[in-house]
Design an enzyme around this catalytic site. Sequence first.
Site, PDB file in Angstrom:
ATOM      1  CB  CYS A 194       5.413  36.205  54.191  1.00 36.09           C
ATOM      2  SG  CYS A 194       6.567  34.711  54.606  1.00 36.09           S
ATOM      3  NE  ARG A 211       2.553  38.829  49.874  1.00 33.69           N
ATOM      4  CZ  ARG A 211       2.943  39.821  48.662  1.00 33.69           C
ATOM      5  NH1 ARG A 211       2.384  40.085  47.742  1.00 33.69           N
ATOM      6  NH2 ARG A 211       4.262  39.963  48.907  1.00 33.69           N
ATOM      7  CD1 TRP A 260       5.676  29.750  50.059  1.00 33.53           C
ATOM      8  CD2 TRP A 260       7.735  30.487  50.238  1.00 33.53           C
ATOM      9  NE1 TRP A 260       6.597  29.011  49.241  1.00 33.53           N
ATOM     10  CE2 TRP A 260       7.952  29.425  49.291  1.00 33.53           C
ATOM     11  CE3 TRP A 260       8.888  31.084  50.534  1.00 33.53           C
ATOM     12  CZ2 TRP A 260       8.978  29.158  48.714  1.00 33.53           C
ATOM     13  CZ3 TRP A 260       9.988  30.579  50.161  1.00 33.53           C
ATOM     14  CH2 TRP A 260      10.051  29.739  48.803  1.00 33.53           C
ATOM     15  CG  ASN A 266       7.201  39.265  52.662  1.00 33.37           C
ATOM     16  OD1 ASN A 266       7.912  38.415  52.533  1.00 33.37           O
ATOM     17  ND2 ASN A 266       6.555  40.015  51.693  1.00 33.37           N
ATOM     18  N   GLY A 267      10.306  38.554  54.336  1.00 39.02           N
ATOM     19  CA  GLY A 267      11.402  38.600  53.807  1.00 39.02           C
ATOM     20  C   GLY A 267      12.537  37.757  54.553  1.00 39.02           C
ATOM     21  CD  GLU A 292       2.571  30.016  31.353  1.00 39.69           C
ATOM     22  OE1 GLU A 292       3.763  29.826  31.765  1.00 39.69           O
ATOM     23  OE2 GLU A 292       1.661  30.195  32.117  1.00 39.69           O
ATOM     24  CE  LYS A 344       0.359  28.376  34.740  1.00 38.19           C
ATOM     25  NZ  LYS A 344       0.897  29.586  34.475  1.00 38.19           N
ATOM     26  CD  GLU A 392       2.147  27.519  38.891  1.00 41.00           C
ATOM     27  OE1 GLU A 392       2.130  27.602  37.765  1.00 41.00           O
ATOM     28  OE2 GLU A 392       2.512  28.372  39.618  1.00 41.00           O
ATOM     29  CG  HIS A 441      19.058  15.701  18.648  1.00 39.35           C
ATOM     30  ND1 HIS A 441      19.780  15.337  17.751  1.00 39.35           N
ATOM     31  CD2 HIS A 441      18.187  16.563  17.857  1.00 39.35           C
ATOM     32  CE1 HIS A 441      19.594  15.817  16.647  1.00 39.35           C
ATOM     33  NE2 HIS A 441      18.486  16.684  16.636  1.00 39.35           N
ATOM     34  CE  LYS A 460      -0.425  35.617  40.987  1.00 44.24           C
ATOM     35  NZ  LYS A 460      -0.450  34.708  39.925  1.00 44.24           N
TER      36      LYS A 460
HETATM   37  O1  M6R Z   1       4.982  38.152  39.436  1.00 41.78           O
HETATM   38  P1  M6R Z   1       5.968  37.595  38.603  1.00 41.78           P
HETATM   39  O2  M6R Z   1       5.567  37.457  37.240  1.00 41.78           O
HETATM   40  O3  M6R Z   1       7.332  38.347  38.407  1.00 41.78           O
HETATM   41  O4  M6R Z   1       6.300  36.141  39.049  1.00 41.78           O
HETATM   42  C1  M6R Z   1       7.332  35.268  38.066  1.00 41.78           C
HETATM   43  C2  M6R Z   1       6.814  33.745  38.387  1.00 41.78           C
HETATM   44  O5  M6R Z   1       7.139  33.387  39.941  1.00 41.78           O
HETATM   45  C3  M6R Z   1       5.457  33.197  38.284  1.00 41.78           C
HETATM   46  O6  M6R Z   1       5.202  33.616  36.903  1.00 41.78           O
HETATM   47  C4  M6R Z   1       5.333  31.847  38.706  1.00 41.78           C
HETATM   48  O7  M6R Z   1       6.125  31.144  37.604  1.00 41.78           O
HETATM   49  C5  M6R Z   1       3.922  31.564  38.288  1.00 41.78           C
HETATM   50  N1  M6R Z   1       3.344  30.751  39.514  1.00 41.78           N
HETATM   51  C6  M6R Z   1       3.704  30.514  37.083  1.00 41.78           C
HETATM   52  O8  M6R Z   1       2.160  30.203  37.009  1.00 41.78           O
END
Ligand code: M6R
Length: 604
Positions: free
Chosen positions: A2, A27, A74, A100-101, A477, A481, A484, A500, A599
């Site tokens: 949010c 957000r 969100w 937000n929260g 990682e 990506k 995601e 395994h 985000k």
């Molecule tokens: O702001 P942060 O680095 O703490 O966020 C952690 C994760 O939410 C963030 O890295 C998330 O996995 C990304 N969207 C990945 O691309």
Amino acid sequence: MCGIVGYIGNKQATPILLEGLKRLEYRGYDSAGIAVKNSHEIEVLKKEGKLAELENIVLADSPSGTAGIGHTRWATHGRPSDNNSHPHYDQKRDFVVVHNGIIENFQEIKDELEARGYLFESDTDTEVIAHLLDFYYQGNLRETVIKVTEQLEGSYALAILSRRESDKLIAVRKDSPLIVGKSEGENFIASDIPAFLNYTNQFYVLDDGEMAEITQDTIKLFNYRGEEVSKDVFVVDWDPEMAEKNGFDHFMLKEIHEQPDALRRVLNNRISSTGLNLSEIDLPQSINKIQLIACGTASYSCQMGKYIIEELARIDVNVDLGSEFRYRDPIIDDNTLVIVVSQSGETADTLAGLRLAKKKGAKVLAITNVTGSTIAREADEVLYLKAGPEIAVASTKAYLNMVAVFYLLAINFAGQRSTISEELKTELIDDVLRLPELAARVIRENEELIAEKAKGLKNCRSAFFIGRNTDFPLVLEGALKMKEIAYIQAEAYPAGELKHGTLALIEDDVPVIAVATREKIYEKIISNIKEVKSRGAKVTALTFAGNREIEKAADNVIYIPALNSLLSGVLAIIPLQLLAYYTALERGCDIDQPRNLAKSVTVE
Ligand code: M6R
């Protein structure tokens, strides 16, 4: 999680609120709304869907007024819908609130309010706040907000507007970020800095329990007891341009291209051919363990950090996800150095890990991108990533800088513990200094090729990413990506583990991306490539220039420039980011705002 905005000044509020929301849409983006105060009432417009949906209704009926608040959501309580969108009113339409929260005790409060005759229009936790404002109001909005927040359990950043005291906005913060922007004849509220960078670079960062009473010309700050407090204005050195797409189709692509500059910024002043300048981050003799805590991409940078620090500085490094660390009763004491890593500096689980570590007596170093963020403020020491605003939900440049910072720390710790030779230290420093220029080369030399390769991945349902040693966190990682933003089931695996279990999933034409940047196990990964190849997989290998042998094993190869192989991980992530980006583009995905995500994850 949010985005909140607020404006009070001498201009029309609606376009400014929408502009702020656009910059905070990363957000949360399942619904959006604004509330604007005109001469006799507060008009609320809100709509399920992306901000564009709200913009459409604003075009038809643009609320007029010079004070307002806004929200991009969100969903936590109540599915995305027009009714559940913020802002929320009380019954008399006297008070509006955006939040937000999560209000953890909302059901209890709602039951009480309903028993008193209050009618609810939404399924949200937030609506209780609007009704509580009405219930407690006795002529002083600020005092009322204090009474209301005394009833609330959970986390909240709130912006409140009332037609009873229409010359002001109230902002309150507890466990969710909130800043107040200061300018001439106009002031702002926002969840994050990029929202109003075009209008001001001066902000007050609210601490937990703090509240701001904001008029067109004044900003007064109060603690939770209602006592006025003073604090320094925080001046941001981000350029408004940094929060724009600047000709790129997506923020993610822009941020991938910004990596050479981002690296330059984080390395600048910290490292030069004469050595490292990390004087504030030393490793006292008493420290016998390092504990890394983070979530998502940041946690993968930590896994990389573990390999690097252990290899160079010969000290035990443990990595935990914030969400696991906080509930597993970890063994931490004042002989542990805890490092928390977070781009946003606001991730709830990482922050909880930081607080737990401090409670157990550990010294905490934060690595974060956002100056003044909660994690930055609560840690004992901070190392800033200096990546500039990262807007795309998928993290790229912040990740790269996290890994670069781990190299700096590892070299520094190794120097302090005398675990590497002067020659190796010089070689590593020389290579680190070349990273920005080499990152630019990797993008330049590979982008077109990878965009072409992505066409082959367009229709696949699953993909495997394999690597060993530092290439294992790297493929974690790379696969994240791909999941995601391209919504492809991408499994990352330590290549030696395939036999395994996972090998059972390899069949004809399954794409496998094999990363091989560590010389010491180069032969091993070639064997693993052969294992998947002989079971029908289509293998794309990613390795450093000069490794011709791999061409015989893989179907095709992407090359990155050769460096000390411990450092190759920094460069090797770039082709994986580009591969995910172009695959998502081919599949027509919403790259900057992938479904179900946001985000900054400020809820547990
Ligand atoms: O702001 P942060 O680095 O703490 O966020 C952690 C994760 O939410 C963030 O890295 C998330 O996995 C990304 N969207 C990945 O691309």
